[in-house]
Structure formats: structure tokens, C-alpha cells
Design a protein around this motif. Structure first.
Motif, mmCIF file in Angstrom:
data_model
loop_
_atom_site.group_PDB
_atom_site.id
_atom_site.type_symbol
_atom_site.label_atom_id
_atom_site.label_comp_id
_atom_site.label_asym_id
_atom_site.label_seq_id
_atom_site.Cartn_x
_atom_site.Cartn_y
_atom_site.Cartn_z
ATOM 1 N N GLY A 104 0.798 -1.218 0.000
ATOM 2 C CA GLY A 104 0.000 0.000 0.000
ATOM 3 C C GLY A 104 0.828 1.263 0.000
ATOM 4 O O GLY A 104 0.286 2.367 0.051
ATOM 5 N N SER A 105 2.151 1.122 -0.063
ATOM 6 C CA SER A 105 3.023 2.296 -0.023
ATOM 7 C C SER A 105 3.081 3.020 -1.356
ATOM 8 O O SER A 105 3.465 4.182 -1.422
ATOM 9 C CB SER A 105 4.435 1.892 0.401
ATOM 10 N N ARG A 106 2.712 2.327 -2.436
ATOM 11 C CA ARG A 106 2.687 2.927 -3.762
ATOM 12 C C ARG A 106 1.407 2.513 -4.480
ATOM 13 O O ARG A 106 0.822 1.477 -4.187
ATOM 14 C CB ARG A 106 3.889 2.472 -4.602
ATOM 15 N N PHE A 107 1.001 3.333 -5.433
ATOM 16 C CA PHE A 107 -0.096 2.949 -6.316
ATOM 17 C C PHE A 107 0.170 3.480 -7.705
ATOM 18 O O PHE A 107 1.038 4.347 -7.910
ATOM 19 C CB PHE A 107 -1.455 3.425 -5.773
ATOM 20 N N ILE A 108 -0.549 2.933 -8.669
ATOM 21 C CA ILE A 108 -0.363 3.329 -10.061
ATOM 22 C C ILE A 108 -1.693 3.763 -10.657
ATOM 23 O O ILE A 108 -2.766 3.335 -10.221
ATOM 24 C CB ILE A 108 0.250 2.192 -10.918
ATOM 25 N N ARG A 117 1.316 6.232 -14.304
ATOM 26 C CA ARG A 117 2.139 6.962 -13.342
ATOM 27 C C ARG A 117 2.210 6.187 -12.019
ATOM 28 O O ARG A 117 1.226 5.552 -11.613
ATOM 29 C CB ARG A 117 1.596 8.373 -13.118
ATOM 30 N N VAL A 118 3.362 6.247 -11.393
ATOM 31 C CA VAL A 118 3.612 5.582 -10.119
ATOM 32 C C VAL A 118 3.667 6.647 -9.027
ATOM 33 O O VAL A 118 4.365 7.661 -9.184
ATOM 34 C CB VAL A 118 4.943 4.797 -10.150
ATOM 35 N N TRP A 119 2.938 6.412 -7.918
ATOM 36 C CA TRP A 119 2.795 7.423 -6.868
ATOM 37 C C TRP A 119 3.189 6.868 -5.508
ATOM 38 O O TRP A 119 2.970 5.691 -5.219
ATOM 39 C CB TRP A 119 1.337 7.907 -6.789
ATOM 40 N N TYR A 146 5.141 -9.190 -4.721
ATOM 41 C CA TYR A 146 6.519 -8.700 -4.837
ATOM 42 C C TYR A 146 6.566 -7.190 -5.029
ATOM 43 O O TYR A 146 7.324 -6.496 -4.362
ATOM 44 C CB TYR A 146 7.226 -9.409 -5.999
ATOM 45 N N GLY A 147 5.793 -6.661 -5.969
ATOM 46 C CA GLY A 147 5.700 -5.223 -6.150
ATOM 47 C C GLY A 147 6.876 -4.581 -6.845
ATOM 48 O O GLY A 147 7.007 -3.364 -6.847
ATOM 49 N N ASP A 148 7.745 -5.401 -7.479
ATOM 50 C CA ASP A 148 8.911 -4.817 -8.140
ATOM 51 C C ASP A 148 8.719 -4.646 -9.642
ATOM 52 O O ASP A 148 9.583 -4.117 -10.326
ATOM 53 C CB ASP A 148 10.164 -5.659 -7.869
ATOM 54 N N LYS A 149 7.589 -5.102 -10.170
ATOM 55 C CA LYS A 149 7.298 -4.966 -11.595
ATOM 56 C C LYS A 149 5.887 -4.433 -11.792
ATOM 57 O O LYS A 149 4.999 -4.626 -10.955
ATOM 58 C CB LYS A 149 7.460 -6.308 -12.326
ATOM 59 N N ILE A 150 5.693 -3.781 -12.924
ATOM 60 C CA ILE A 150 4.387 -3.258 -13.315
ATOM 61 C C ILE A 150 4.120 -3.700 -14.744
ATOM 62 O O ILE A 150 5.019 -3.664 -15.592
ATOM 63 C CB ILE A 150 4.363 -1.720 -13.238
ATOM 64 N N ALA A 151 2.898 -4.114 -15.012
ATOM 65 C CA ALA A 151 2.488 -4.427 -16.374
ATOM 66 C C ALA A 151 1.403 -3.454 -16.801
ATOM 67 O O ALA A 151 0.527 -3.094 -16.014
ATOM 68 C CB ALA A 151 1.967 -5.858 -16.473
ATOM 69 N N THR A 152 1.488 -3.005 -18.046
ATOM 70 C CA THR A 152 0.472 -2.106 -18.597
ATOM 71 C C THR A 152 -0.028 -2.664 -19.924
ATOM 72 O O THR A 152 0.754 -3.156 -20.740
ATOM 73 C CB THR A 152 1.047 -0.698 -18.835
ATOM 74 N N GLY A 153 -1.323 -2.588 -20.128
ATOM 75 C CA GLY A 153 -1.930 -3.009 -21.384
ATOM 76 C C GLY A 153 -2.629 -1.831 -22.028
ATOM 77 O O GLY A 153 -3.268 -1.019 -21.341
ATOM 78 N N SER A 154 -2.538 -1.730 -23.342
ATOM 79 C CA SER A 154 -2.980 -0.512 -24.019
ATOM 80 C C SER A 154 -3.890 -0.809 -25.209
ATOM 81 O O SER A 154 -3.887 -1.907 -25.762
ATOM 82 C CB SER A 154 -1.748 0.272 -24.501
ATOM 83 N N ALA A 164 9.346 -1.340 -11.363
ATOM 84 C CA ALA A 164 8.608 -0.433 -10.488
ATOM 85 C C ALA A 164 9.538 0.520 -9.739
ATOM 86 O O ALA A 164 9.118 1.599 -9.318
ATOM 87 C CB ALA A 164 7.778 -1.233 -9.488
ATOM 88 N N GLU A 165 10.798 0.133 -9.583
ATOM 89 C CA GLU A 165 11.736 0.960 -8.824
ATOM 90 C C GLU A 165 12.314 2.104 -9.658
ATOM 91 O O GLU A 165 12.563 3.195 -9.150
ATOM 92 C CB GLU A 165 12.888 0.089 -8.290
#
Length: 408
Positions: A104-108, A117-119, A146-154, A164-165
Motif C-alpha cells: 500500500g506504499s505505492r499505487f499506479i 504513473r507511479v505514486w 513482490y511489487g517490483d514490476k508493473i504491467a500495462t496493457g494498451s 517499479a523501482e
């Protein structure tokens, strides 16, 4: 096998065992979905020891203490009232989705402006802007826990995998011939991605064609061995991840499928549909065990609580409902919104429900009484997304007014 250490999981209650086998560290979970503050810890430890050889007599007291801690957590009264913290003018065009990492320390946030965007949640500070898509970024996900990767679909028909880092793009996956509208990680394997059913890119698996129209929702089971998909063709499919084989086709809805979800122990699947109903299915047999009725318009969202005992539904008729997953009865009807409800979710504790509506508000409800506890106001356009963090003490709402709001 040698037991190394324990981890505690509060939501849903469980104990994670880390053990060594063949020179490698592995984990397995003991799910305690029926645990209550009244459960006898000694009897439960004895029951666990009968089925789990890693829990020896010398470890019994440790397990008992962990059960006490879980019961204490369950016994805590949740009277938290959320206060508006900060509005983030996140994008220059409307948002599409919001998602927390596990802590919960970050959200996208994803947006029509073609970025994600990463917040930082605590400060509301923007950490990274993920740029590179050539059309709307509609689907977003962290690889939790884990929270170290982000996937985006467009809508540009590609998926991107990001660090994510640092915000660096690792890879762009291509192959879809239409817009990507949903994306999830297999929670058991941090690098496995499933994009709108067509491909498992890391394992090079390709699912056999099973739907005749767009796939709008999908969900892995807890162990990552099966995937369920819902389609505009009115059907739901269960897939074996390893082989890409379709296990069952769930037929019975008379309208497009809006959402699908496994319960925690993977024994049941719930589906919501534009035919104004939800259905409950047995995973093993593919048999429909109940049809949940009562809504007067399309069911736009549906979800289980983390224990898998309760189901919540959201509808275009402006109401939400809470059903028992055991008796299939409607427990409460949540009335108060002045527009359709597009999103619904349980708090991690399962005693509250959060709804997002086109009436520009989100609402917090008591599950047992159906009473509206709080109205989250301030957005100037439709709220299409709302989400709790893991502890249940922070909420993010996303709106078509191009902003998201943090509530503590």
C-alpha cells in the motif's frame, strides 16, 4: 524437508511455511479461512499437525502463538473513518484504472493520455511516469506480493513490462490484434503475465481459442494453476495454465460477462453479467450451483470477500447487494447512490464494502446492516475505480475528472 520459518498472513487468515527441499527454499500456506476469535487454538493446532508433517511437536507452541495473533487481529474493532488527504491531478486526460502494490506504499494510475504513473501513497508524490504506449493505457497491475514490476496493457494492442523501482521498460509484448483491456500477474510466479487470455509470454504458452467475442475479465486461482475468463460471447472459460487447455466452458448467462473471480480456496467462481444476474459455479465440475438475482439492471461488477464466504455485486440500477456464498441468500441491499455503480470491493477485513458510482461519489457500507457509513465526496465527474490498501486503512478513488483522491 526442513522448516525454516513462519510468515503470518492476516487477510485472509493463514500461516505461510518457508521450508527447504532439494537445496531450494519453498513456501506453502495453511489457510485458516474458518478461524474466529472463538476458535480453540489447541484443537486447531492438533488438526493442523495431523495434515501438515512440517509442524512437529517442537513447533506446536509457535503455531499456537501465531493463531493467537490472528485471533487478536480479528477481534480488533474497525471504527476507522476515512478523511480526505490529497487530490492528485494525475493526468491531462481521464484516468482508466488505479491499483495498489501489496504494502500500500505505492499505487499506479492509467490514463487516456497514454501513460501510467507511479505514486507514493504517504506523500502523494509522483515517482515515475511510464511513457511509451501509443494509445490509451487501460489495464495496469503490480506483480503483488513482490511489487517490483508493473504491467500495462494498451489500446495500441501491446503490453509493456516495467521496473517499479526505476520506471524502466523491460520489454514490449506484441501479438494481440485488438485492444488490451485486462491484465493480471500470476501471483505464484513473479514474471508470468496473462494478457486478456491470448498469451502467457514468459512461458511461451498460447491458449487455444475458446471465445467468439472480446474477453473482458480474467482471474488466476490462488495457486496460479488455472485461469478463468469472461467474454462478451456470454460464456466463461476455465483454463489449465500449464497446457493452455480449456477445462470447462460455463454456459448459462444470457448477456455479456462483466467480471469473473475465484474465491480464495479456488473451489468456487462467481460471474457477473449484463443479463442482470450473477452465477456461482463449482470450479472442479463447472456446474452452476446458484443464480443470484434481484438487480433490475446490468450487473457491472462482482467480487468475493477474502474469506470466500460473502459475495458483493454492483449494478447499473444504482444498488449493490451482498450475498452469502453458502446459502446464496441476499443478506443486505445497499441503497443510496444516484447513479450506476461500476465498481465494488470488500475491505480486507471483510466487514465493509466500498462502491464507486457515476453520481461522483464513493460510499462505504457496513456489510452486516447495509448502513452507509460514509460518503466520499469531492470528485467532479464519474468515479469508476476504488480500492483499499492491504491493511484497509487507505482508499484510492479514480475519476473521469482526471484526478485521483487519497483517503486516510
Amino acid at each position: 524437508m526442513k522448516l525454516k520459518r513462519f510468515f503470518l498472513r492476516y487477510y485472509p487468515p493463514g500461516i505461510i511455511l518457508e521450508f527447504e527441499k532439494g537445496g531450494y527454499l519453498r513456501t506453502k500456506s495453511i489457510d485458516l479461512l474458518d478461524l474466529t476469535p472463538e476458535t480453540n487454538p489447541d484443537e486447531l493446532v492438533a488438526e493442523i499437525r495431523q495434515s501438515e508433517p512440517l509442524i512437529t511437536e517442537s513447533r506446536a507452541d509457535q503455531v499456537k502463538q501465531l493463531i493467537f495473533r490472528l485471533q487478536q487481529k480479528q477481534g480488533q474493532q474497525d471504527h476507522h473513518r476515512f478523511c480526505f488527504f490529497k487530490e492528485l491531478k494525475a493526468h491531462i486526460l481521464p484516468l482508466t484504472n488505479v491499483a495498489f502494490d501489496k504494502s500500500g506504499s505505492r499505487f499506479i494510475t492509467g490514463s487516456y493520455d497514454r501513460t501510467c504513473r507511479v505514486w507514493d501513497t504517504a506523500s502523494g508524490t509522483e515517482l515515475h511516469t511510464l511513457e511509451g504506449h501509443r494509445n490509451v493505457v487501460y489495464a495496469i497491475a503490480f506483480n503483488n506480493p513482490y511489487g517490483d514490476k508493473i504491467a500495462t496493457g494498451s489500446f495500441d494492442k501491446t503490453c509493456k513490462l516495467w521496473c517499479a523501482e526505476t520506471g524502466k521498460c523491460f520489454h514490449t509484448f506484441r501479438g494481440h490484434i485488438a485492444e488490451i483491456v485486462c491484465i493480471i500477474f500470476n501471483h505464484c510466479y513473479s514474471c508470468n503475465i496473462c494478457l486478456c487470455i491470448v498469451e502467457f509470454f514468459n512461458s511461451k504458452k498460447e491458449l487455444h481459442i475458446g471465445h467468439t467475442a472480446e474477453v473482458l475479465s480474467l482471474c488466476f486461482n490462488t495457486v496460479g494453476s488455472q485461469l478463468v475468463t469472461g467474454s462478451f460471447d456470454h460464456t466463461v472459460a476455465i483454463w489449465d495454465v500449464a497446457s493452455g487447455r480449456r477445462v470447462h466452458t460455463l454456459i448459462g448467462h444470457r448477456g455479456e460477462i462483466s467480471n469473473v473471480q475465484f474465491n480464495w480456496d479456488c473451489s468456487l467462481i462467481v460471474t457477473g453479467s449484463m443479463d442482470k444476474t450473477c452465477k456461482l459455479w463449482e470450479t472442479v465440475s463447472g456446474k452452476c450451483v446458484a443464480t443470484l438475482v434481484g438487480h433490475k439492471e446490468e450487473v457491472l461488477d462482482v467480487c468475493f470477500d477474502l474469506s470466500g464466504q460473502t459475495i458483493a455485486t454492483a449494478s447499473a440500477d444504482g444498488t449493490a447487494r451482498v450475498f452469502s456464498a453458502t446459502t446464496h441468500e441476499c443478506l443486505v441491499t445497499l441503497e443510496g447512490h444516484d447513479g450506476e455503480i461500476s465498481k465494488i470491493c470488500f475491505s480486507p477485513q471483510g466487514n465493509r464494502v466500498l462502491t464507486a458510482s457515476s453520481d461522483k461519489t464513493a460510499r462505504l457500507w457496513d456489510v452486516q446492516s447495509g448502513v452507509c457509513l460514509q460518503v466520499l465526496e469531492g470528485h467532479t465527474d464519474e468515479i469508476f475505480s476504488c480500492v483499499f490498501n492491504y491493511e484497509g486503512d487507505t482508499i484510492i478513488t479514480g475519476s473521469k475528472d482526471n484526478t485521483c483522491r487519497i483517503w486516510y
